[in-house]
Motif scaffolding. Structure first.
Motif, short mmCIF file in Angstrom:
data_model
loop_
_atom_site.label_atom_id
_atom_site.label_comp_id
_atom_site.label_asym_id
_atom_site.label_seq_id
_atom_site.Cartn_x
_atom_site.Cartn_y
_atom_site.Cartn_z
N MET A 1 41.83 -15.66 23.59
CA MET A 1 43.02 -14.45 23.37
C MET A 1 43.03 -13.70 24.88
N ASN B 1 48.78 -9.07 22.19
CA ASN B 1 48.90 -9.97 21.08
C ASN B 1 49.43 -9.39 19.79
N ASN C 1 53.31 -11.89 23.72
CA ASN C 1 52.27 -11.25 24.52
C ASN C 1 53.22 -10.66 25.77
#
Lengths: 294, 140
Positions: free
Chosen positions: B1, B38, B74
């Protein structure tokens, strides 16, 4: 036959004219470069804007917004004519004015009242001369402008449309196609038809993501649609400005070349005249000498 | 991530900013909202106010007036009609604009331009507070 002095003066004056046209050409080319840079800078905004509009317009009922509503009876039509402030750019302004006047004549033939909104001095002067109704004209605005001008013009026609003073509006501007080609474009802006919005340069198919909309799709559209008009107006302004400079460059290039041609032919004339004068003087001398001898 | 997101701010006249950031706080039409990396896809109208973002442990401030923010993949894109970084704000101009707006609203009772005047006032105040926040954070 022109005297030697006359020809000389004429050559000198044409050379001076050539200096001016050459300088104007260079100024126009510098300004064109700046105008093109501004179009480049505007592109990311426009691309993103069209993308957002497409995403939203797909999911909403178009009848919700007053700017989308097509009125049954169209009584008044607005023409937003964008031209340059200065002349000496070939047939650029003439073509734009011709396009606008033709449109005005068509609308008038349909029994509609035509109102003009002019940006740029040339168009305003022409509309005034032809006795069209001018609601507002922005003179000397094309020299330096930013998005504020697009907003101002956009707000003005939106307000007029909502108040019912206008039932439709069309934008006439000079599209910059290439250095050698600039063409008048007649673009209907009101009522809006967002599905016809031309695809932005981004072009990628919007992935069908589930967005969270805030405040709501309709609320966002209500914000986006008036802006769409301003974006279109601003784009028209940018394009016209670039076209103007390109047209001036071409016109000044032609003028410089015409000056060269004229200097050439006048120099030839000058030399011929000079020779004729010399020959005549010689003849006189020879004739005089003959008489004395005789 | 990923632990940063790309923040892009564009106006019709220029691209104001394109940077990887850790957090963005923006003045939404329905109130402030925060965006972390995110974030789920999100589209919001913006009001007049200050957008701030954090990167490298520092806070930066940007004044925005009217526009949209889109968060997807993102990346956060802000389309604003006006956007100025705190360091670019002309504080004297903002102060004068505020004074003018105050004078106008004091004079006019039933002014049709009341809303416009209010907006001018809000812009001036937001510009001033943006500059102030920026200098407090030491980033302008």
């Amino acid at each position: 036959m022109a005297s030697l002095r006359d020809v000389q003066n004429k050559i000198a004056s044409i050379k001076k004219t050539k200096q001016i046209t050459k300088a104007m050409n260079m100024v126009a080319s510098a300004k064109l470069r700046r105008a093109q840079e501004r179009i480049e800078r505007f592109r990311p905004y426009a691309a993103k804007f069209y993308e957002m509009l497409r995403e939203l317009a797909g999911g909403a009922d178009p009848s919700v917004h007053p700017l989308l509503e097509v009125r049954e009876e169209i009584k008044t039509t607005g023409i937003v004519l964008v031209t340059s402030d200065r002349g000496l750019c070939g047939s650029f302004n003439t073509n734009l004015i011709k396009a606008a006047v033709k449109l005005a004549a068509e609308k008038a033939a349909e029994g509609k009242t035509v109102k003009f909104y002019c940006v740029g001095k040339k168009g305003a002067d022409a509309a005034k001369k032809l006795e069209h109704e001018i609601v507002k004209s922005y003179r000397d605005a094309m020299g330096s402008f930013d998005f504020t001008l697009g907003m101002e013009v956009g707000n003005m026609i939106i307000d007029a449309y909502i108040r019912g003073e206008l039932d439709e509006a069309t934008l006439v501007y000079g599209e910059f196609i290439s250095m050698a080609r600039q063409e008048p474009v007649v673009l209907p802006v009101l009522p809006l038809a967002p599905e016809e919005a031309e695809p932005g340069e981004g072009g990628e198919a919007a992935a069908s993501q589930e967005f969270i909309y805030e405040p709501s799709v309709e609320g966002l559209l209500a914000e986006l649609l008036p802006r769409f008009i301003k974006v279109q107006v601003y784009r028209g302004l940018l394009d016209t400005s670039a076209s103007e400079h390109a047209a001036r460059m071409a016109a000044m290039d032609n003028a410089t070349r015409a000056c060269d041609d004229m200097t050439d032919s006048l120099t030839l004339l000058y030399n011929k005249t000079r020779q004729a004068v010399i020959t005549k003087e010689l003849m006189d001398i020879v004739g005089g000498a003959e008489a004395l001898n005789g | 991530m990923a632990n940063t997101l790309l923040l892009e701010i564009v106006t019709p006249d220029r691209k104001v900013l394109s940077e990887d950031v850790e957090y963005v706080g923006a003045p939404g039409a329905l109130g402030e909202f925060g965006v972390l990396p995110n974030h789920i896809p999100f589209l919001s109208a913006l009001g007049i106010g200050n957008l701030h973002y954090k990167t490298g442990g520092k806070s930066y401030y940007v004044f925005v007036a009217g526009g949209f923010a889109e968060v997807s993949g993102n990346k956060m894109t802000v389309l604003a009609e006006v956007a100025e970084k705190a360091s670019e704000i002309d504080i004297d101009r903002a102060r004068k604009a505020r004074e003018r707006a105050e004078q106008r609203s004091a004079k006019a009772k039933e002014n049709v331009d009341w809303a416009r005047n209010q907006a001018a006032m809000r812009r001036a105040i937001a510009r001033m507070s943006c500059r102030e926040s920026g200098s407090q954070a030491g980033t302008c």
